[in-house]
Motif scaffolding. Structure first.
Motif, PDB file in Angstrom:
ATOM      1  N   VAL A  72       2.298   0.914  -4.891  1.00  8.28           N
ATOM      2  CA  VAL A  72       3.306   1.799  -5.483  1.00  8.28           C
ATOM      3  C   VAL A  72       2.644   3.157  -5.710  1.00  8.28           C
ATOM      4  N   ARG A  73       3.047   4.134  -4.926  1.00  9.07           N
ATOM      5  CA  ARG A  73       2.465   5.469  -5.089  1.00  9.07           C
ATOM      6  C   ARG A  73       2.994   6.066  -6.394  1.00  9.07           C
ATOM      7  N   HIS A  74       2.082   6.569  -7.222  1.00  5.51           N
ATOM      8  CA  HIS A  74       2.466   7.031  -8.542  1.00  5.51           C
ATOM      9  C   HIS A  74       1.465   8.062  -9.053  1.00  5.51           C
ATOM     10  N   ARG A  75       1.877   8.782 -10.052  1.00  3.22           N
ATOM     11  CA  ARG A  75       0.974   9.663 -10.797  1.00  3.22           C
ATOM     12  C   ARG A  75       0.888   9.142 -12.220  1.00  3.22           C
ATOM     13  N   LEU A  76      -0.318   8.996 -12.711  1.00  2.00           N
ATOM     14  CA  LEU A  76      -0.534   8.568 -14.092  1.00  2.00           C
ATOM     15  C   LEU A  76      -1.117   9.743 -14.866  1.00  2.00           C
ATOM     16  N   THR A  77      -0.418  10.143 -15.923  1.00  5.89           N
ATOM     17  CA  THR A  77      -0.861  11.258 -16.759  1.00  5.89           C
ATOM     18  C   THR A  77      -1.270  10.723 -18.119  1.00  5.89           C
ATOM     19  N   ALA A  78      -2.546  10.859 -18.444  1.00  2.66           N
ATOM     20  CA  ALA A  78      -3.063  10.361 -19.723  1.00  2.66           C
ATOM     21  C   ALA A  78      -3.019  11.473 -20.764  1.00  2.66           C
ATOM     22  N   TYR A  79      -2.615  11.121 -21.986  1.00  2.00           N
ATOM     23  CA  TYR A  79      -2.579  12.092 -23.082  1.00  2.00           C
ATOM     24  C   TYR A  79      -3.725  11.888 -24.066  1.00  2.00           C
ATOM     25  N   GLY A  80      -4.568  10.908 -23.787  1.00  2.60           N
ATOM     26  CA  GLY A  80      -5.743  10.680 -24.607  1.00  2.60           C
ATOM     27  C   GLY A  80      -7.000  10.827 -23.780  1.00  2.60           C
ATOM     28  N   ASP A  81      -8.124  10.574 -24.403  1.00  2.77           N
ATOM     29  CA  ASP A  81      -9.400  10.770 -23.733  1.00  2.77           C
ATOM     30  C   ASP A  81      -9.851   9.565 -22.914  1.00  2.77           C
ATOM     31  N   ARG A  82      -9.435   8.348 -23.330  1.00  3.66           N
ATOM     32  CA  ARG A  82      -9.986   7.161 -22.682  1.00  3.66           C
ATOM     33  C   ARG A  82      -8.880   6.231 -22.203  1.00  3.66           C
ATOM     34  N   MET A  83      -9.182   5.577 -21.067  1.00  2.00           N
ATOM     35  CA  MET A  83      -8.266   4.617 -20.478  1.00  2.00           C
ATOM     36  C   MET A  83      -9.044   3.356 -20.118  1.00  2.00           C
ATOM     37  N   VAL A  84      -8.314   2.266 -20.021  1.00  2.00           N
ATOM     38  CA  VAL A  84      -8.833   1.030 -19.440  1.00  2.00           C
ATOM     39  C   VAL A  84      -7.928   0.653 -18.282  1.00  2.00           C
ATOM     40  N   PHE A  85      -8.521   0.318 -17.134  1.00  2.00           N
ATOM     41  CA  PHE A  85      -7.777  -0.133 -15.968  1.00  2.00           C
ATOM     42  C   PHE A  85      -8.320  -1.500 -15.554  1.00  2.00           C
ATOM     43  N   LEU A  86      -7.437  -2.478 -15.473  1.00  2.00           N
ATOM     44  CA  LEU A  86      -7.796  -3.812 -14.986  1.00  2.00           C
ATOM     45  C   LEU A  86      -7.116  -4.009 -13.641  1.00  2.00           C
ATOM     46  N   TYR A  87      -7.908  -4.155 -12.587  1.00  2.00           N
ATOM     47  CA  TYR A  87      -7.398  -4.292 -11.229  1.00  2.00           C
ATOM     48  C   TYR A  87      -7.410  -5.771 -10.841  1.00  2.00           C
ATOM     49  N   LEU A  88      -6.268  -6.273 -10.362  1.00  2.00           N
ATOM     50  CA  LEU A  88      -6.095  -7.696 -10.075  1.00  2.00           C
ATOM     51  C   LEU A  88      -5.664  -7.896  -8.625  1.00  2.00           C
ATOM     52  N   ASP A  89      -6.230  -8.904  -7.998  1.00  2.00           N
ATOM     53  CA  ASP A  89      -5.856  -9.193  -6.619  1.00  2.00           C
ATOM     54  C   ASP A  89      -4.377  -9.571  -6.572  1.00  2.00           C
ATOM     55  N   PRO A  90      -3.590  -8.950  -5.698  1.00  2.00           N
ATOM     56  CA  PRO A  90      -2.141  -9.213  -5.679  1.00  2.00           C
ATOM     57  C   PRO A  90      -1.828 -10.659  -5.319  1.00  2.00           C
ATOM     58  N   GLY A  91      -0.927 -11.253  -6.078  1.00  2.00           N
ATOM     59  CA  GLY A  91      -0.529 -12.627  -5.828  1.00  2.00           C
ATOM     60  C   GLY A  91      -1.461 -13.657  -6.405  1.00  2.00           C
ATOM     61  N   SER A  92      -2.571 -13.228  -7.015  1.00  2.00           N
ATOM     62  CA  SER A  92      -3.506 -14.174  -7.627  1.00  2.00           C
ATOM     63  C   SER A  92      -2.894 -14.755  -8.897  1.00  2.00           C
ATOM     64  N   ALA A  93      -3.512 -15.821  -9.405  1.00  4.17           N
ATOM     65  CA  ALA A  93      -3.029 -16.409 -10.656  1.00  4.17           C
ATOM     66  C   ALA A  93      -3.095 -15.398 -11.790  1.00  4.17           C
ATOM     67  N   ASP A  94      -4.136 -14.567 -11.807  1.00  2.00           N
ATOM     68  CA  ASP A  94      -4.233 -13.504 -12.812  1.00  2.00           C
ATOM     69  C   ASP A  94      -3.029 -12.567 -12.738  1.00  2.00           C
ATOM     70  N   ASP A  95      -2.721 -12.131 -11.526  1.00  2.53           N
ATOM     71  CA  ASP A  95      -1.623 -11.194 -11.324  1.00  2.53           C
ATOM     72  C   ASP A  95      -0.284 -11.823 -11.728  1.00  2.53           C
ATOM     73  N   ARG A  96      -0.046 -13.045 -11.291  1.00  7.29           N
ATOM     74  CA  ARG A  96       1.222 -13.705 -11.590  1.00  7.29           C
ATOM     75  C   ARG A  96       1.379 -13.914 -13.103  1.00  7.29           C
ATOM     76  N   ALA A  97       0.314 -14.353 -13.757  1.00  7.13           N
ATOM     77  CA  ALA A  97       0.388 -14.590 -15.197  1.00  7.13           C
ATOM     78  C   ALA A  97       0.559 -13.285 -15.957  1.00  7.13           C
ATOM     79  N   CYS A  98      -0.124 -12.250 -15.510  1.00  4.33           N
ATOM     80  CA  CYS A  98      -0.062 -10.962 -16.211  1.00  4.33           C
ATOM     81  C   CYS A  98       1.354 -10.400 -16.201  1.00  4.33           C
ATOM     82  N   ARG A  99       2.069 -10.587 -15.106  1.00  5.72           N
ATOM     83  CA  ARG A  99       3.425 -10.063 -15.017  1.00  5.72           C
ATOM     84  C   ARG A  99       4.336 -10.668 -16.089  1.00  5.72           C
ATOM     85  N   THR A 100       4.069 -11.891 -16.484  1.00  5.69           N
ATOM     86  CA  THR A 100       4.911 -12.543 -17.500  1.00  5.69           C
ATOM     87  C   THR A 100       4.608 -12.050 -18.904  1.00  5.69           C
TER      88      THR A 100
END
Length: 267
Positions: A72-100
């Motif tokens: 999904v092409r997108h722009r993310l604009t942060a208004y604070g100093d710090r971010m956390v990004f968790l990258y998950l393999d698509p269709g994995s159990a992590d990804d499926r569970a996270c969506r819920t």
């Protein structure tokens, strides 16, 4: 969860990346990226302030937590100093569970994690000095995936071989090495790891390259260690996967922490 390699690139806490085969976690300054997309799902957390996600297709959302679907092409604009990004393999159990775990938003950008306050509190504490069990606990809370399934020994051996191989390993010879037909091996591999052999092999290549960078080597050595044809090939593959270049990360005061796969990480 033994550490395979870790190095401090700066005496400050700066930014940190934890990499498993199948997922990656970044904590640090917001990267101020332009419009981008990656081949993996991305859970974004505004540590100290909200952010906005604006998909190229239109619309947008202001949030403290959001799950952005792959490609999904997108722009993310942060208004604070710090971010956390968790990258998950698509269709994995992590990804499926996270969506819920999300309460609202569109299919491509979900917002409002059900345990948002807990995630924000834990995200504020994530740094290269955070004990690994606490990092793993935060990831489990974020995804909602307990990881109770265990890969069978032959598949665990295959994942180990991929991480340690000194050359690219096609599926057929590895299957033969384990006494399995290729079709049987590929089915067992997906069942045991939650992803395809091809996808896991790419994660393993990234893992090997990251281990080289963590040891203080340059991108040329990292590309060779990861079985990429050149530094530009590594950069292109990394950008396609995560939506940013290795140099964008390496420009930070970065600590790289590479972690051994476990049954919990694989399922």
């Amino acid at each position: 969860m033994p550490v395979l390699s870790s190095t401090r690139r700066s005496p400050t806490d700066g930014a940190a990346v934890w990499l498993w085969p199948g997922r990656a976690l970044y904590a640090g300054p917001s990267l101020r990226l332009g419009p981008h997309s990656g081949a993996v799902a991305c859970l974004a957390v505004g540590v100290d302030a909200p952010f906005t996600v604006q998909p190229a297709a239109g619309g947008g959302a202001r949030a403290r937590t959001a799950l952005i679907a792959p490609r999904v092409r997108h722009r993310l604009t942060a208004y604070g100093d710090r971010m956390v990004f968790l990258y998950l393999d698509p269709g994995s159990a992590d990804d499926r569970a996270c969506r819920t775990r999300f309460r609202g938003g569109e299919e491509t950008v979900l917002t409002g994690h059900r345990h948002e306050e807990d995630l924000l509190g834990g995200a504020a504490e994530l740094s290269s000095r955070t004990p690994l069990p606490r990092v793993a606990s935060w990831v489990a809370r974020a995804t909602g995936h307990a990881g109770t399934r265990h890969a069978e020994p032959r598949i665990m051996a295959a994942t180990r071989r991929l991480l340690d191989a000194d050359r690219p390993l096609p599926a057929a010879p590895l299957a033969a090495e384990l006494g399995l037909s290729q079709s049987r091996f590929l089915r067992l591999f997906r069942d045991g790891t939650g992803t395809s052999y091809r996808r896991f092999r790419l994660w393993a290549q990234m893992h090997r390259a990251a281990r080289a960078l963590a040891a203080g080597h340059n991108l040329t050595r990292a590309a060779a260690e990861g079985h990429f044809a050149s530094p530009s090939h590594l950069s292109t593959a990394f950008h396609a996967m995560f939506g940013l270049t290795p140099s964008a990360l390496l420009s930070q005061d970065l600590t790289i922490i590479c972690l051994d796969p476990t049954p919990r990480a694989l399922t």
